[in-house]
Every structure is written in C-alpha cells, then in structure tokens.
Scaffold this active site. Sequence first.
Site, PDB file in Angstrom:
ATOM      1  N   SER A  69       1.133  -1.227   0.067  1.00 17.36           N
ATOM      2  CA  SER A  69      -0.008   0.016   0.087  1.00 17.36           C
ATOM      3  C   SER A  69       0.974   1.071  -0.027  1.00 17.36           C
ATOM      4  O   SER A  69       2.066   1.241   0.374  1.00 17.36           O
ATOM      5  CB  SER A  69      -0.722   0.014   1.363  1.00 17.36           C
ATOM      6  OG  SER A  69      -1.328   1.236   1.597  1.00 17.36           O
ATOM      7  N   TYR A 129      -1.998  -1.278  10.535  1.00 12.83           N
ATOM      8  CA  TYR A 129      -1.809  -1.578   9.005  1.00 12.83           C
ATOM      9  C   TYR A 129      -0.657  -1.055   8.427  1.00 12.83           C
ATOM     10  O   TYR A 129       0.011  -1.445   7.498  1.00 12.83           O
ATOM     11  CB  TYR A 129      -3.124  -0.808   8.408  1.00 12.83           C
ATOM     12  CG  TYR A 129      -3.302  -0.881   7.083  1.00 12.83           C
ATOM     13  CD1 TYR A 129      -3.971  -1.855   6.734  1.00 12.83           C
ATOM     14  CD2 TYR A 129      -2.597  -0.107   6.038  1.00 12.83           C
ATOM     15  CE1 TYR A 129      -4.528  -2.171   5.116  1.00 12.83           C
ATOM     16  CE2 TYR A 129      -2.931  -0.225   4.788  1.00 12.83           C
ATOM     17  CZ  TYR A 129      -3.804  -1.178   4.313  1.00 12.83           C
ATOM     18  OH  TYR A 129      -3.918  -1.251   2.859  1.00 12.83           O
TER      19      TYR A 129
END
Length: 259
Positions: A141, A154
Amino acid sequence: MGLNGKVGIVTGGASGIGKAIALALAKAGVDVVIADLSEPTGQETVKELEATGTKAFFQKTDVTKREEARRLIDGTVGRFGRLDILVNNAGLQHVAPIQDFPEEKWDLLVGVMLTGAFLLTKHAFPHMIRQHFGRIINIASAHGLVASPFKAAYVSAKHGLLGLTKVIALEGAAHNITAVAVCPGYVRTPLVEKQIADQAQAHGISAQEVMEKVVLAPQAIKRLLEPEEVAEVVVFLCTDQASGITGTHLAMDLGWTAH
Ligand code: NAD
C-alpha cells in the site's frame, strides 16, 4: 504474455483487488487458486474464472493459520502439479487512535498481512526453487511507504511487507524467483468503503468530508484507483518482461508519495 499454463494463488481473491487480480491472471492463461475466508464469494469467483477457459479452484484458507497456509500450498501443487505465482493480497483495516488500538486487532492485521505472507512464501519456496521459476507479488500500500494517523497496525504490517519482499528477492535471485511489493493509493473496494465509515466516526465528520479531507487529500490525482488498474500491473510483474524487477516496490499511488 507467456503466462499460459502457469499456476497462481491469490489470497483474499474473493473480493476487491484480489478478485480483479485473479480474473486478470486467468485472462492471461493462468490457472488460479482463490484462497479466502469467504466460501460463497470464493466459489462465485471460481465460476467467473472458469468462464475464461482456465482452471480455477477455491480453497477456504485463513492465511494466519500455520497449518492452513501449508495446506494451501500443498493442495495447489497436489492439484495442478506446480506453483508459479503467489499473490499475497489478503488484508483488512482497523482504524483507531494508538492509545485505544485493540491489541487483538494489532495481532490480526499483522497476522494476515505480514505473517500470512511469510508463511505462504516459506511453503511456496521449495516448489519455486525446484521449478527454477517464481513470482511473489505482495500487495502492500502507499501505507507501506508513508503513515497516516489511526492506522498503527496497517502501516506497520505494510512497511514490514516491503522488508519481507526485499529478503525474498535476495534469497530467490539464484532460483529465478522475483518478489515485488505493489503500493496502491486508495482503490474502490469494500475495504475502502468500510474505512470511509470508520474514519468518519474516528474524525467525527461526514463520509463526504472523509473522502475530500482524508482519502483524496494526500493524492495529487483526486480519484480512486479501480481494482482492475492494480490487477494489470500485477499481471505485467508476472511476465518474463518483468524478470529484472525484484526486491523493490511499485508505487501506483496517484502521486501521494511525490510530496
Ligand atoms: P477487500 O476487503 O475487498 O478484500 C480483502 C479480502 O481478504 C476479503 O475477501 C477477505 O475475506 C480476505 N481476507 C481477510 N482476512 C483473511 C485471512 N485471514 N485469510 C484469507 N483471506 C482473508 O479488500 P481490498 O481493498 O481488495 O484489499 C486487498 C489488499 O489490497 C489488502 O491487502 C489491502 O491492504 C490492499 N490495499 C487496498 C487498498 C484500497 O484502497 N482498497 C489500497 C492499498 C492496498
């Protein structure tokens, strides 16, 4: 594209980006195993994959479970005789201030997005070494490169995944195994839709404001990516033309990290 007859696993392949990757690989001639928690959506995806004329299979898998990870790799090689492509895509988000961040959510997010990728790579490696070919694509990401508040687990898992990608590349190099982390900005999927609602709650603002002030704010290009855009990049990274791209990340973040 030279991918005809190859065999790939896509984790989290029953939804969003993973499903788009599975379909794009199947269209390129790859037989795909979908590994996901969700059986009904996984089986639906298999039907869509089979409509492309390739073979497909769903194996219910929780990538955090050591035994299930090993069974996924063994089952794939048992069924198809080989394993060429591993796409570590399964993921989820939890948004909370660090002082309130639930410890079990930390374990879960790191377990799915980092430990799961390690376990599957560990079990895939002997087969890829035997074949002298392997492509490991880790869906990281923009949050593997930069941070945002309220996303401790995350951001940590995705930064860790970039580190794992580099180690895989170094150990795989002599065996024609490459590893690349793909770092998308925001993509239109169920994960983002849920996140917009969670962020609205965390920041005390409306979903529309989350879109403008949180989601699109760091990106130079003010739109969401479509899952198919990520999928096309993954297919390219699996081809022979991409054999020199390893141990690195590919940012497709709409200009986010250009700041
Ligand atoms: P999604 O929620 O649409 O799909 C995620 C899939 O992973 C689901 O089918 C879910 O069942 C599966 N999954 C979750 N935990 C699992 C587990 N323990 N074992 C097996 N499968 C499991 O999400 P998405 O947006 O398509 O995200 C896919 C990947 O892309 C994730 O790793 C995510 O972090 C990454 N990503 C997403 C975006 C985005 O904006 N959507 C941006 C950058 C990176």
